[in-house]
Design a protein around this motif. Sequence first.
Motif, PDB file in Angstrom:
ATOM      1  N   PRO A 150     -64.864  89.437 -41.536  1.00 44.55           N
ATOM      2  CA  PRO A 150     -65.810  89.578 -40.183  1.00 44.55           C
ATOM      3  C   PRO A 150     -65.288  88.075 -39.596  1.00 44.55           C
ATOM      4  N   LEU A 151     -65.715  88.056 -38.444  1.00 49.47           N
ATOM      5  CA  LEU A 151     -65.618  86.887 -37.590  1.00 49.47           C
ATOM      6  C   LEU A 151     -66.518  85.826 -37.825  1.00 49.47           C
ATOM      7  N   ALA A 152     -66.183  84.728 -37.709  1.00 49.82           N
ATOM      8  CA  ALA A 152     -67.509  83.542 -37.772  1.00 49.82           C
ATOM      9  C   ALA A 152     -68.451  83.586 -36.460  1.00 49.82           C
ATOM     10  N   ARG A 153     -69.295  83.095 -36.641  1.00 47.51           N
ATOM     11  CA  ARG A 153     -70.743  83.438 -35.636  1.00 47.51           C
ATOM     12  C   ARG A 153     -69.966  83.013 -34.141  1.00 47.51           C
ATOM     13  N   GLY A 154     -69.326  81.994 -33.793  1.00 48.82           N
ATOM     14  CA  GLY A 154     -68.966  81.462 -32.663  1.00 48.82           C
ATOM     15  C   GLY A 154     -67.953  82.431 -32.199  1.00 48.82           C
ATOM     16  N   LYS A 155     -66.972  82.838 -33.060  1.00 52.25           N
ATOM     17  CA  LYS A 155     -65.975  83.843 -32.642  1.00 52.25           C
ATOM     18  C   LYS A 155     -66.534  85.203 -32.245  1.00 52.25           C
ATOM     19  N   ALA A 156     -67.471  85.410 -33.102  1.00 56.42           N
ATOM     20  CA  ALA A 156     -68.018  86.929 -32.985  1.00 56.42           C
ATOM     21  C   ALA A 156     -68.859  86.937 -31.455  1.00 56.42           C
ATOM     22  N   GLU A 157     -69.529  85.666 -31.183  1.00 57.00           N
ATOM     23  CA  GLU A 157     -70.222  85.621 -29.932  1.00 57.00           C
ATOM     24  C   GLU A 157     -69.141  85.593 -28.598  1.00 57.00           C
ATOM     25  N   GLN A 158     -67.995  85.026 -28.957  1.00 60.06           N
ATOM     26  CA  GLN A 158     -66.970  84.896 -27.882  1.00 60.06           C
ATOM     27  C   GLN A 158     -66.499  86.302 -27.701  1.00 60.06           C
ATOM     28  N   LEU A 159     -66.024  86.863 -28.693  1.00 60.23           N
ATOM     29  CA  LEU A 159     -65.551  88.514 -28.487  1.00 60.23           C
ATOM     30  C   LEU A 159     -66.495  89.197 -27.899  1.00 60.23           C
ATOM     31  N   ALA A 160     -67.802  89.063 -28.320  1.00 59.28           N
ATOM     32  CA  ALA A 160     -68.940  90.000 -27.539  1.00 59.28           C
ATOM     33  C   ALA A 160     -69.054  89.677 -25.912  1.00 59.28           C
ATOM     34  N   SER A 161     -68.720  88.362 -25.433  1.00 58.75           N
ATOM     35  CA  SER A 161     -68.840  88.104 -24.198  1.00 58.75           C
ATOM     36  C   SER A 161     -67.414  88.391 -23.640  1.00 58.75           C
ATOM     37  N   ASP A 162     -66.426  88.366 -24.017  1.00 64.50           N
ATOM     38  CA  ASP A 162     -65.268  88.799 -23.399  1.00 64.50           C
ATOM     39  C   ASP A 162     -65.056  90.300 -23.469  1.00 64.50           C
ATOM     40  N   LEU A 163     -65.573  90.936 -24.383  1.00 64.81           N
ATOM     41  CA  LEU A 163     -65.461  92.540 -24.390  1.00 64.81           C
ATOM     42  C   LEU A 163     -66.406  92.870 -23.228  1.00 64.81           C
ATOM     43  N   ALA A 164     -67.629  92.202 -23.196  1.00 68.00           N
ATOM     44  CA  ALA A 164     -68.619  92.733 -22.203  1.00 68.00           C
ATOM     45  C   ALA A 164     -68.010  92.278 -20.657  1.00 68.00           C
ATOM     46  N   GLU A 165     -66.991  91.405 -20.551  1.00 64.25           N
ATOM     47  CA  GLU A 165     -66.619  91.134 -19.233  1.00 64.25           C
ATOM     48  C   GLU A 165     -65.586  92.180 -18.882  1.00 64.25           C
ATOM     49  N   GLY A 166     -64.617  92.469 -19.886  1.00 66.18           N
ATOM     50  CA  GLY A 166     -64.080  93.631 -19.597  1.00 66.18           C
ATOM     51  C   GLY A 166     -64.251  94.894 -19.358  1.00 66.18           C
ATOM     52  N   ILE A 167     -65.544  95.229 -20.046  1.00 74.13           N
ATOM     53  CA  ILE A 167     -66.088  96.757 -19.552  1.00 74.13           C
ATOM     54  C   ILE A 167     -66.867  96.612 -18.306  1.00 74.13           C
ATOM     55  N   ALA A 168     -67.276  95.423 -18.034  1.00 74.71           N
ATOM     56  CA  ALA A 168     -68.043  95.139 -16.655  1.00 74.71           C
ATOM     57  C   ALA A 168     -66.904  95.296 -15.433  1.00 74.71           C
ATOM     58  N   ASP A 169     -65.604  94.686 -15.849  1.00 80.39           N
ATOM     59  CA  ASP A 169     -64.343  95.111 -14.851  1.00 80.39           C
ATOM     60  C   ASP A 169     -64.229  96.452 -14.520  1.00 80.39           C
ATOM     61  N   CYS A 170     -64.388  97.430 -15.602  1.00 80.66           N
ATOM     62  CA  CYS A 170     -64.061  98.790 -15.425  1.00 80.66           C
ATOM     63  C   CYS A 170     -65.042  99.384 -14.645  1.00 80.66           C
ATOM     64  N   HIS A 171     -66.421  99.086 -15.122  1.00 78.34           N
ATOM     65  CA  HIS A 171     -67.606  99.583 -14.334  1.00 78.34           C
ATOM     66  C   HIS A 171     -67.459  99.223 -12.936  1.00 78.34           C
ATOM     67  N   ALA A 172     -67.151  98.187 -12.462  1.00 77.43           N
ATOM     68  CA  ALA A 172     -67.354  97.469 -11.188  1.00 77.43           C
ATOM     69  C   ALA A 172     -66.261  98.512 -10.299  1.00 77.43           C
ATOM     70  N   VAL A 173     -65.363  99.289 -10.726  1.00 84.56           N
ATOM     71  CA  VAL A 173     -64.557 100.230 -10.059  1.00 84.56           C
ATOM     72  C   VAL A 173     -64.909 101.658 -10.333  1.00 84.56           C
ATOM     73  N   GLY A 174     -66.105 101.937 -11.218  1.00 81.32           N
ATOM     74  CA  GLY A 174     -66.673 103.075 -11.336  1.00 81.32           C
ATOM     75  C   GLY A 174     -65.717 103.957 -12.494  1.00 81.32           C
ATOM     76  N   VAL A 175     -65.331 102.903 -13.612  1.00 80.34           N
ATOM     77  CA  VAL A 175     -64.668 103.403 -14.734  1.00 80.34           C
ATOM     78  C   VAL A 175     -65.339 103.308 -15.854  1.00 80.34           C
ATOM     79  N   LEU A 176     -65.426 104.420 -16.720  1.00 84.35           N
ATOM     80  CA  LEU A 176     -66.057 104.462 -17.971  1.00 84.35           C
ATOM     81  C   LEU A 176     -64.778 104.408 -19.220  1.00 84.35           C
ATOM     82  N   HIS A 177     -64.942 103.605 -20.201  1.00 82.88           N
ATOM     83  CA  HIS A 177     -63.944 103.795 -21.103  1.00 82.88           C
ATOM     84  C   HIS A 177     -64.250 105.064 -22.180  1.00 82.88           C
ATOM     85  N   ARG A 178     -65.413 105.131 -22.444  1.00 79.30           N
ATOM     86  CA  ARG A 178     -66.099 106.102 -23.414  1.00 79.30           C
ATOM     87  C   ARG A 178     -65.428 106.237 -24.975  1.00 79.30           C
ATOM     88  N   ASP A 179     -64.475 105.318 -25.134  1.00 74.27           N
ATOM     89  CA  ASP A 179     -63.964 105.690 -26.610  1.00 74.27           C
ATOM     90  C   ASP A 179     -63.826 104.142 -27.059  1.00 74.27           C
TER      91      ASP A 179
END
Length: 501
Positions: free
Chosen positions: A113-142
């Motif tokens: 598992p990732l250390a706490r700081g790295k896990a939180e950073q991954l959570a933040s980066d992943l949320a930003e990537g998903i938000a960029d998709c949602h901003a143009v109306g795209v869902l990943h779904r997988d």
Amino acid sequence: MTTAPRRPLADHRDTVGGYDLLSLLGEGGMGRVHLARHRTSGEQVALKVLRTQFVGDQEGRQRLAREVSSLQRVRSRWVAGVVDADPWGQVPWLATRYVQGPTLHDKIVNDGPLARGKAEQLASDLAEGIADCHAVGVLHRDIKPANIILDHGTPILIDFGLARVTDDPKITVTGLLIGTPGYLPPEIAVGDPATPASDVHSWAAVVTYAATGRPPFGEGNPMKLMDRARRGDHDLEGVPQPLRGVLAQALSPDPADRPTLDELREWLRTPRKLFVHKPVEQLSLSDRAEREKATTPVAPVMPVAPAGPRSVGGLEKLRRAALWLALLAFAVGVIAAFPSTGFWVVLGAAWLIRAGTLAAGDLRRWRWYRGRKWHDAPRLLIGAPWRLVRSLPKTFVVGVWGFGFVVAAVLIGFALQLSLEATLGLSGLAFVLALWTGSGRDRLRDPVTSAVRRISVRWVPWILGFAVALTLALFPLQTVSEEGSQFSGGDEPWWVELLGW
């Protein structure tokens, strides 16, 4: 794409659309993905070639065209976007940015598992990537660990094979598109259309895996995983607070109860801040509509304690242990005291518990689809005989399995020259363990474990429950100590005389 060991090309075609195919990176439900290089520019890409059975098929090409249209609208450093494509060529293909690095799945398997700081950073980066998709109306779904490449620690979303534009009516078509159990949101599993809240659920499942090394709903049978997701039965042990509370809310089986992506992003930008998510009942009608769409934030961030799993104190653990011992003493004692009927009593109890588990599962499924109804209880009562019949075959199988353990225990007792009572007690223990660990054990273990935990939370119900269990246990134990094992009819069976007891 990941830098997995390169394999020979899956077909004899060396060039597709002006790209030289270098190696096979992987395969998915829609096609094979190759590492490829553009003949003119030399740019390396991850090139997906539609599977052979889709070539020439109009529907397959339309699916690929929709995927291309979706991906071309996404521009994000956290997403492997489209570089080039030809959905209508002789060989339909799609080229995305090539990302070199391990998948999140491989990273966790190999390094833990990732250390706490790295896990939180991954959570933040992943949320930003998903938000960029949602901003143009795209869902990943997988969204899952295998679809995330770590580029020097930065997560990059790949494989939008299930992505669809949110206003595309074809998003509701089922049968061909499906996600990954354990990361698949429960609403998609039952055939409801995906929403941005669906990607939030998958985001939380991936972050849990990164922080703990375990999927939140466990591993194994896909139907069990989806059932746990529908019930919200997740395991977040090991996730540090306050992130644990946020993930618990994001993994809610009801999409309306999950935080919106913008709420999560705001909180992740200030990770030491505590998080609260307003329930739907506290929202205005207009805000409820926005929450259902899950496209805009509707709940503020406020300093209250996060909702995480309740910690278990030492006294509660002792209460649980005492209750478990009392139940085990009863099961073993009734077999040692009354062997002619004791085995059937224990097996019958397991049968009834299995039937009750089936009934509880049916009730959850009904209420998941259509909510609470007045006729739930009568319907359960009417269907009770059928559930007893349904649970009978598996109970018979595990009973035969258990009696095999009993025979082994009797032979061990004879070899060790134990008394008849001690041997029957050992046989009872072996029989109980066989039932507890045998085929279909979850239908027995889950309700019993849940009941013990619920009773042990507070002193009053625990005292009552422990008193009942202890009383039931003392009667057969007293019978054994004072009168020995009692066989039906009064006479000892032939095998007792044969073994010399």
